[in-house]
Design an enzyme around this catalytic site. Structure first.
Site, mmCIF file in Angstrom:
data_model
loop_
_atom_site.group_PDB
_atom_site.id
_atom_site.type_symbol
_atom_site.label_atom_id
_atom_site.label_comp_id
_atom_site.label_asym_id
_atom_site.label_seq_id
_atom_site.Cartn_x
_atom_site.Cartn_y
_atom_site.Cartn_z
ATOM 1 N N LYS A 67 1.120 -7.990 8.204
ATOM 2 C CA LYS A 67 2.173 -8.918 7.799
ATOM 3 C C LYS A 67 3.375 -8.180 7.211
ATOM 4 C CE LYS A 67 0.721 -11.824 4.784
ATOM 5 N NZ LYS A 67 1.094 -11.138 3.527
ATOM 6 N N THR A 69 4.151 -5.104 7.761
ATOM 7 C CA THR A 69 4.732 -4.314 8.851
ATOM 8 C C THR A 69 5.685 -5.155 9.684
ATOM 9 O OG1 THR A 69 2.714 -2.983 8.913
ATOM 10 C CG2 THR A 69 4.159 -2.846 10.824
ATOM 11 N N ARG A 90 6.824 -7.755 -2.254
ATOM 12 C CA ARG A 90 6.124 -7.554 -3.521
ATOM 13 C C ARG A 90 5.850 -6.068 -3.734
ATOM 14 N NH1 ARG A 90 0.798 -10.480 -2.942
ATOM 15 N NH2 ARG A 90 1.047 -9.697 -0.819
ATOM 16 N N LYS A 101 -7.931 -2.583 0.449
ATOM 17 C CA LYS A 101 -6.921 -3.264 1.250
ATOM 18 C C LYS A 101 -5.807 -2.331 1.713
ATOM 19 C CE LYS A 101 -3.590 -7.077 1.033
ATOM 20 N NZ LYS A 101 -2.371 -6.256 1.142
ATOM 21 N N ALA A 269 -2.074 -13.367 -4.030
ATOM 22 C CA ALA A 269 -2.005 -14.775 -3.622
ATOM 23 C C ALA A 269 -3.352 -15.474 -3.697
ATOM 24 C CB ALA A 269 -1.451 -14.884 -2.206
ATOM 25 N N PHE A 297 -1.324 -12.789 1.577
ATOM 26 C CA PHE A 297 -2.455 -13.303 2.343
ATOM 27 C C PHE A 297 -1.988 -14.345 3.365
ATOM 28 C CE2 PHE A 297 -4.870 -11.788 -1.523
ATOM 29 C CZ PHE A 297 -5.393 -10.698 -0.888
ATOM 30 N N PHE A 377 -1.757 -4.488 18.695
ATOM 31 C CA PHE A 377 -2.459 -3.238 18.407
ATOM 32 C C PHE A 377 -2.705 -2.521 19.734
ATOM 33 C CE2 PHE A 377 -2.903 -5.206 14.423
ATOM 34 C CZ PHE A 377 -3.442 -4.324 13.498
ATOM 35 N N TRP A 406 4.910 -1.496 14.752
ATOM 36 C CA TRP A 406 4.248 -0.296 14.238
ATOM 37 C C TRP A 406 4.671 0.922 15.065
ATOM 38 C CZ3 TRP A 406 1.366 3.910 15.321
ATOM 39 C CH2 TRP A 406 0.712 4.539 14.263
#
Length: 552
Positions: A67, A69, A90, A101, A269, A297, A377, A406
């Site tokens: 997210k 990214t 954030r 994470k 979150a 999240f 991906f 990415w």
């Protein structure tokens, strides 16, 4: 190359140049070295015509969604299209950085830099919040020790201590041992810093005066007569505020493509409200024409809280919502083991897509245009991508775009950027999810039914007693911040996909009067996480020249 190697190879522009792109002069920032700075407040500007784009996602999984990214890549793509764009994110917490994470700076060629600094100590905001929070804790116990003029019941002190690292051993503690000179013994515990009410307050304050006013409203516990005790009663609001005088200023950095990035505040979150600071978002809106921000999240947590908790304070609703989804995560929601996600499985993808459908429907209820970004991906097959894009178009009837940020940075989200620009120009009418004068149970029930797709809310005995007390104090109609597992739409982390007909179980409430909401603790969600068996810290190192390795 991995994320840290890409970051270390990047050439940073001086932070004064990044500030100048936003129209900030050198005397309007406070540099922290050459590559990061604090923005002095107040910031002048007119945000009336600026566009706000909220990036959220499906429920997170061990496979990762990317997210942050996509948020970074979209900001870069808008800038490539000639738009005056900025992103607002954030700040990372050391808990997930050292745990499982990971950080919060994006990845690959869609990152904010300097990645190491941001993911570690940055400009010291997290430490300032930790110190301010624990200073208040020390002042509470000192007051009890020194005569307890306010008649505080030590058994009903609800202000725990905090630490910005996952440390399960500190969830429950006993303090004040060691005799009369070492304080009054009582049961206590630690939360992680990002769950602190001070974090929420910092992220919802409009200026220094508002910050102090909110701090004074914090309820730290109750008297023996069951009356609430606030920071104002302790007369220490000014002292706590001054410890945050620098932390309240938003931080300015840049992406790999030199798009301005304002990073400030970092509530989780799942246990807090999950949005970066109002000041950061407002500042970005005053200085840029397009602002891309994210909420933590999935849309069931950060997305809902952005809309129902942050938006009323911000005074600006999103002009478009982007929901990030991945083939891998949807296959996981469709029943595929995390070790088999790189194998093509169209059947599982179809089954798991119900999770995306739920999140799209929940965000559409707010009356804002919704777009899906499929974050590709390398293991995703063309057949899987085509099936997912077709499903979104034919079944969900919303625009969807294959993004490759990415690998390609902003160049991997140009079509998405064009769609976002078009969406922000659409006429929309923001719909509040619930009425502000609804009671707490009615608000929770609305969230469960309209956002989670569940049936009902069930309160345990303690929660029922608390609500009766809250009604007496006039707190029963405050907004609700749901503390819930991020892995499921329900309060059962193992219920993947799009469960229905479930009940959310609320075990207790935590009043956060300074932040302006009531936290509902559901299921077995914890406010102090633990480290995994193989924490990320085991992969990290630094050599004699100061070069860091293993930081993602």
């Amino acid at each position: 190359m991995n994320d840290i190697e890409i970051s270390q190879a990047a050439k940073e522009n001086p932070i004064t140049e990044i500030a100048a792109e936003l129209g900030l002069s050198a005397d309007q920032i406070e540099p922290y070295g050459a590559s990061k700075a604090k923005i002095k407040l107040p910031v002048k500007g007119d945000a009336k015509n600026s566009k706000l784009v909220l990036v959220t996602s499906i429920n997170p999984t061990p496979a990762g969604e990317g997210k942050s990214t996509v948020t970074v890549g979209l900001g870069d793509a808008l800038r490539r299209r000639g738009k005056k764009a900025a992103i607002a994110l954030r700040e990372p917490s050391l808990g997930p950085v050292m745990g499982m994470k990971g950080g919060a700076t994006g990845g690959g060629y869609a990152q904010v830099i300097p990645m190491e600094d941001i993911n570690l100590h940055f400009t010291g905001d997290m430490h300032a919040l930790t110190e301010a929070h624990d200073t208040l804790a020390a002042l509470i116990d000192n007051h009890i020790q020194q005569g307890n003029e306010l008649n505080i019941d030590p058994r009903q002190v609800i202000w725990k201590r905090v630490l910005d690292i996952n440390d399960r051993a500190l969830r429950q503690t006993v303090i004040g041992l060691g005799g009369r000179t070492s304080g009054v013994p009582r049961q206590d515990g630690f939360d992680i810093t990002v769950a602190s009410e001070l974090m929420a307050i910092l992220c919802l304050s409009k200026d220094l005066a508002d910050l102090k006013s909110r701090i004074n409203r914090i309820v730290i516990g109750y008297t023996y007569d069951k009356e609430p005790v606030t920071v104002a009663d302790l007369k220490v609001g000014g002292a706590i505020t001054l410890l945050l005088k620098d932390a309240i200023k938003p931080n300015l950095v840049q992406t790999l493509e030199h798009t301005p990035a304002i990073i400030h505040g970092g509530p989780f979150a799942n246990i807090a409200h999950g949005c970066n600071s109002v000041l950061a978002t407002q500042t970005a809106l005053k200085l840029a024409d397009y602002v891309v921000t994210e909420a933590g999240f999935g849309a069931d947590l950060g997305g809902e809280k952005f809309m129902d908790i942050k938006t009323p304070v911000l005074g600006k609703t999103p002009d478009a919502v982007v929901i990030v989804a991945t083939v891998r995560a949807l296959k996981y929601n469709g029943g595929v083991n995390k070790n088999d996600l790189e194998t093509e499985n169209l059947e599982a993808l179809a089954a798991g897509s119900a999770n995306l459908k739920r999140h799209v429907a929940s965000m559409q209820q707010y009356g804002v245009p919704v777009i899906v970004a499929v974050n590709r991906f390398t293991s995703d097959t063309d057949a899987e991508i085509d099936q997912l894009l077709g499903y979104i178009k034919d079944e969900l009837h919303v625009p969807a775009y294959d993004t490759t940020v990415w690998a390609n940075g902003g160049g991997g989200a140009l079509e998405l950027a064009d769609a976002v620009v078009d969406a922000t120009n659409e006429t929309s009418h923001f719909n509040s999810l619930y009425q502000q004068d609804d009671d707490v149970v009615a608000k929770m029930t609305t969230i469960v039914q309209k956002i989670y797709g569940g049936k009902d809310v069930e309160l345990e005995a303690k929660a029922k007693r608390q609500l009766r007390r809250f009604a007496k104090y006039g707190w029963d109609k405050l907004p609700v911040c749901m503390a819930k597992t991020q892995y499921s739409l329900s309060d059962n982390a193992k219920a993947l996909g799009a469960p229905t007909d479930f009940t959310i179980h609320v075990r207790e409430f935590v009043p956060k009067l300074g932040a302006g909401f009531i936290v509902a603790m559901t299921g077995n969600v914890l406010t102090m996480p633990g480290l995994p068996k193989h924490p990320a810290a085991l992969n990290m190192d630094i050599d004699a020249d100061g070069k860091i390795t293993g930081l993602f």
